[in-house]
Design a protein around this motif. Structure first.
Motif, PDB file in Angstrom:
ATOM      1  N   SER A 172       6.715 -18.010 -35.155  1.00  0.00           N
ATOM      2  CA  SER A 172       7.442 -18.761 -34.117  1.00  0.00           C
ATOM      3  C   SER A 172       7.546 -17.943 -32.837  1.00  0.00           C
ATOM      4  O   SER A 172       7.545 -18.500 -31.730  1.00  0.00           O
ATOM      5  N   LEU A 173       7.628 -16.613 -32.975  1.00  0.00           N
ATOM      6  CA  LEU A 173       7.698 -15.755 -31.795  1.00  0.00           C
ATOM      7  C   LEU A 173       6.417 -15.850 -30.972  1.00  0.00           C
ATOM      8  O   LEU A 173       6.462 -15.927 -29.734  1.00  0.00           O
ATOM      9  N   GLY A 174       5.278 -15.864 -31.651  1.00  0.00           N
ATOM     10  CA  GLY A 174       4.012 -16.025 -30.948  1.00  0.00           C
ATOM     11  C   GLY A 174       3.922 -17.377 -30.260  1.00  0.00           C
ATOM     12  O   GLY A 174       3.449 -17.475 -29.115  1.00  0.00           O
ATOM     13  N   MET A 175       4.375 -18.429 -30.951  1.00  0.00           N
ATOM     14  CA  MET A 175       4.390 -19.758 -30.329  1.00  0.00           C
ATOM     15  C   MET A 175       5.261 -19.761 -29.079  1.00  0.00           C
ATOM     16  O   MET A 175       4.905 -20.368 -28.062  1.00  0.00           O
ATOM     17  N   PHE A 176       6.394 -19.088 -29.169  1.00  0.00           N
ATOM     18  CA  PHE A 176       7.311 -19.023 -28.023  1.00  0.00           C
ATOM     19  C   PHE A 176       6.613 -18.380 -26.815  1.00  0.00           C
ATOM     20  O   PHE A 176       6.690 -18.905 -25.697  1.00  0.00           O
ATOM     21  N   PHE A 177       5.917 -17.265 -27.051  1.00  0.00           N
ATOM     22  CA  PHE A 177       5.202 -16.598 -25.950  1.00  0.00           C
ATOM     23  C   PHE A 177       4.177 -17.531 -25.305  1.00  0.00           C
ATOM     24  O   PHE A 177       4.062 -17.608 -24.079  1.00  0.00           O
ATOM     25  N   VAL A 178       3.435 -18.242 -26.137  1.00  0.00           N
ATOM     26  CA  VAL A 178       2.372 -19.100 -25.607  1.00  0.00           C
ATOM     27  C   VAL A 178       2.954 -20.307 -24.887  1.00  0.00           C
ATOM     28  O   VAL A 178       2.458 -20.711 -23.826  1.00  0.00           O
ATOM     29  N   PHE A 179       4.015 -20.886 -25.446  1.00  0.00           N
ATOM     30  CA  PHE A 179       4.661 -22.009 -24.763  1.00  0.00           C
ATOM     31  C   PHE A 179       5.150 -21.583 -23.381  1.00  0.00           C
ATOM     32  O   PHE A 179       4.970 -22.307 -22.397  1.00  0.00           O
ATOM     33  N   VAL A 180       5.790 -20.420 -23.306  1.00  0.00           N
ATOM     34  CA  VAL A 180       6.301 -19.942 -22.008  1.00  0.00           C
ATOM     35  C   VAL A 180       5.139 -19.746 -21.039  1.00  0.00           C
ATOM     36  O   VAL A 180       5.227 -20.121 -19.855  1.00  0.00           O
ATOM     37  N   TYR A 181       4.035 -19.198 -21.532  1.00  0.00           N
ATOM     38  CA  TYR A 181       2.883 -18.959 -20.664  1.00  0.00           C
ATOM     39  C   TYR A 181       2.305 -20.272 -20.115  1.00  0.00           C
ATOM     40  O   TYR A 181       2.055 -20.394 -18.905  1.00  0.00           O
ATOM     41  N   VAL A 182       2.102 -21.249 -20.991  1.00  0.00           N
ATOM     42  CA  VAL A 182       1.406 -22.465 -20.550  1.00  0.00           C
ATOM     43  C   VAL A 182       2.286 -23.374 -19.695  1.00  0.00           C
ATOM     44  O   VAL A 182       1.789 -24.120 -18.852  1.00  0.00           O
ATOM     45  N   TRP A 183       3.612 -23.343 -19.908  1.00  0.00           N
ATOM     46  CA  TRP A 183       4.470 -24.258 -19.144  1.00  0.00           C
ATOM     47  C   TRP A 183       5.176 -23.585 -17.974  1.00  0.00           C
ATOM     48  O   TRP A 183       5.870 -24.256 -17.207  1.00  0.00           O
ATOM     49  N   LEU A 184       5.060 -22.287 -17.803  1.00  0.00           N
ATOM     50  CA  LEU A 184       5.761 -21.587 -16.727  1.00  0.00           C
ATOM     51  C   LEU A 184       5.443 -22.138 -15.336  1.00  0.00           C
ATOM     52  O   LEU A 184       6.357 -22.276 -14.509  1.00  0.00           O
ATOM     53  N   PRO A 185       4.187 -22.464 -15.006  1.00  0.00           N
ATOM     54  CA  PRO A 185       3.932 -23.017 -13.664  1.00  0.00           C
ATOM     55  C   PRO A 185       4.725 -24.279 -13.369  1.00  0.00           C
ATOM     56  O   PRO A 185       5.083 -24.532 -12.217  1.00  0.00           O
ATOM     57  N   TYR A 186       5.016 -25.079 -14.413  1.00  0.00           N
ATOM     58  CA  TYR A 186       5.760 -26.325 -14.197  1.00  0.00           C
ATOM     59  C   TYR A 186       7.233 -26.057 -13.901  1.00  0.00           C
ATOM     60  O   TYR A 186       7.952 -26.966 -13.497  1.00  0.00           O
ATOM     61  N   MET A 187       7.704 -24.856 -14.129  1.00  0.00           N
ATOM     62  CA  MET A 187       9.060 -24.469 -13.752  1.00  0.00           C
ATOM     63  C   MET A 187       9.056 -23.785 -12.381  1.00  0.00           C
ATOM     64  O   MET A 187       9.963 -24.003 -11.564  1.00  0.00           O
ATOM     65  N   ILE A 188       8.044 -22.968 -12.127  1.00  0.00           N
ATOM     66  CA  ILE A 188       8.013 -22.198 -10.884  1.00  0.00           C
ATOM     67  C   ILE A 188       7.942 -23.115  -9.663  1.00  0.00           C
ATOM     68  O   ILE A 188       8.690 -22.933  -8.686  1.00  0.00           O
ATOM     69  N   LEU A 189       7.069 -24.108  -9.703  1.00  0.00           N
ATOM     70  CA  LEU A 189       6.842 -24.937  -8.517  1.00  0.00           C
ATOM     71  C   LEU A 189       8.084 -25.741  -8.103  1.00  0.00           C
ATOM     72  O   LEU A 189       8.437 -25.760  -6.911  1.00  0.00           O
ATOM     73  N   PRO A 190       8.809 -26.434  -9.018  1.00  0.00           N
ATOM     74  CA  PRO A 190      10.042 -27.132  -8.581  1.00  0.00           C
ATOM     75  C   PRO A 190      11.114 -26.169  -8.073  1.00  0.00           C
ATOM     76  O   PRO A 190      11.822 -26.488  -7.111  1.00  0.00           O
ATOM     77  N   VAL A 191      11.241 -24.992  -8.717  1.00  0.00           N
ATOM     78  CA  VAL A 191      12.236 -24.022  -8.262  1.00  0.00           C
ATOM     79  C   VAL A 191      11.882 -23.528  -6.860  1.00  0.00           C
ATOM     80  O   VAL A 191      12.748 -23.412  -5.976  1.00  0.00           O
ATOM     81  N   GLN A 192      10.597 -23.244  -6.662  1.00  0.00           N
ATOM     82  CA  GLN A 192      10.158 -22.797  -5.335  1.00  0.00           C
ATOM     83  C   GLN A 192      10.415 -23.871  -4.281  1.00  0.00           C
ATOM     84  O   GLN A 192      10.882 -23.581  -3.171  1.00  0.00           O
ATOM     85  N   ALA A 193      10.158 -25.141  -4.629  1.00  0.00           N
ATOM     86  CA  ALA A 193      10.398 -26.239  -3.681  1.00  0.00           C
ATOM     87  C   ALA A 193      11.887 -26.362  -3.355  1.00  0.00           C
ATOM     88  O   ALA A 193      12.264 -26.615  -2.200  1.00  0.00           O
ATOM     89  N   ALA A 194      12.738 -26.200  -4.373  1.00  0.00           N
ATOM     90  CA  ALA A 194      14.183 -26.287  -4.137  1.00  0.00           C
ATOM     91  C   ALA A 194      14.667 -25.133  -3.259  1.00  0.00           C
ATOM     92  O   ALA A 194      15.505 -25.334  -2.367  1.00  0.00           O
TER      93      ALA A 194
END
Length: 301
Positions: A172-194
């Motif tokens: 599950s720890l490995g899955m967590f790392f990969v999930f964070v990696y693949v979805w991180l851009p979808y968090m960065i862009l709205p935060v940057q826009a705000a």
């Protein structure tokens, strides 16, 4: 004839609006609303245990089956992973976006956008399988821990039942790392826009009134940027909730919602139960979106 038609449309603005919106509305109705209706309808049917055929009689049998401990465990496991990934993405994305918005030069901003978007240009499957190699027992991370003499620490972490496994690539720890990696851009862009929308005049006014930078950040920047964090969480939470590729490639025998849906509709052919499994995340996200709408987060998208 064309002149008459254009005159009719010109004199009736509502007709022009109707003609303009008809194609996208028809597309939404056929390709989004109608499939959801069919999905809901399927979830109210049942599978005959003897013939294996779908019986088209309305019943809540599938939803009652979701309350079984094994199924509740799947929902809980998936929701906890989605929550953990969302929190981790927010913690990583906010300071990164804040630094770029407030301190980076235009040239470095361009480099930042390229760095964030570049992974999205490659295949999702390729990235996930690449991480499987990186996290494998023979991979670079295990090798790195060995070089530092911290193999015992890694094995101790992997021995924790809830998050560990034979290796990082089956945990599950490995899955967590990969999930964070693949979805991180979808968090960065709205935060940057705000953060881009936070008026500098408010920051300057806060400073003029004697507030320290930390106070300005706490009472001005953070509240105004929070809709961006919530908007990003919509992506990271929902995408993690429905993903089945990462758990399949990197997980163990513990199912997530996406895997359960794939198993029920594929190997066992129980489409009604698979549909009921799918409806639950849809309901969760509808509630989530309604809450996000009240906070004004949807305006940050």
């Amino acid at each position: 004839m064309l002149t008459s038609l254009s005159t009719t449309i010109y004199r009736r603005p509502w007709l022009a609006l109707l003609l303009l919106l008809a194609p996208p509305l028809a597309y939404m109705l056929v390709f989004y609303i109608a499939p959801l209706g069919v999905l809901l309808l399927n979830s109210l049917w049942r599978l005959d245990d003897f013939t294996g055929q779908v019986v088209r009689e309305f019943t809540f049998q599938n939803y009652l089956a979701l309350l079984q401990p094994a199924n509740l465990e799947i929902f809980l496991r998936t929701a906890l992973m989605a929550t953990a990934v969302t929190i981790a993405c927010a913690i990583i994305a906010f300071p990164l976006a804040y630094y770029v918005v407030r301190y980076a030069s235009p040239r470095w901003k361009g480099f930042f956008y390229l760095a964030v978007l570049l992974p999205l240009w490659s295949s999702y499957l390729i990235r996930v399988y690449a991480w499987k190699l990186i996290l494998a027992k023979e991979g670079i991370i295990t090798w790195f821990f060995e070089q530092l003499g911290l193999s015992g620490l890694l094995e101790a972490v992997l021995s924790i039942p809830a998050i560990g496994g034979p290796s990082l690539s089956f945990s599950s720890l490995g899955m967590f790392f990969v999930f964070v990696y693949v979805w991180l851009p979808y968090m960065i862009l709205p935060v940057q826009a705000a953060l881009e929308r936070v008026p500098r005049s408010l920051l300057e006014a806060s400073g003029d009134l004697g507030a320290k930078p930390s106070t300005t950040f706490r009472y001005v920047t953070l509240p105004l940027a929070m809709p961006g964090v919530i908007a990003g969480s919509i992506f990271t939470f929902s995408l993690t909730l429905g993903d089945f590729i990462v758990p399949t490639v990197l997980g163990n025998s513990s199912f997530f919602i996406g895997q359960a849906v794939l198993s029920f509709q594929g190997s066992s052919g129980n489409i009604p139960l698979a549909a009921a499994f799918t409806i639950v995340p849809v309901i969760v996200m509808i509630v989530y979106l309604l809450i996000a709408k009240r906070t004004g987060a949807l305006e940050a998208l």
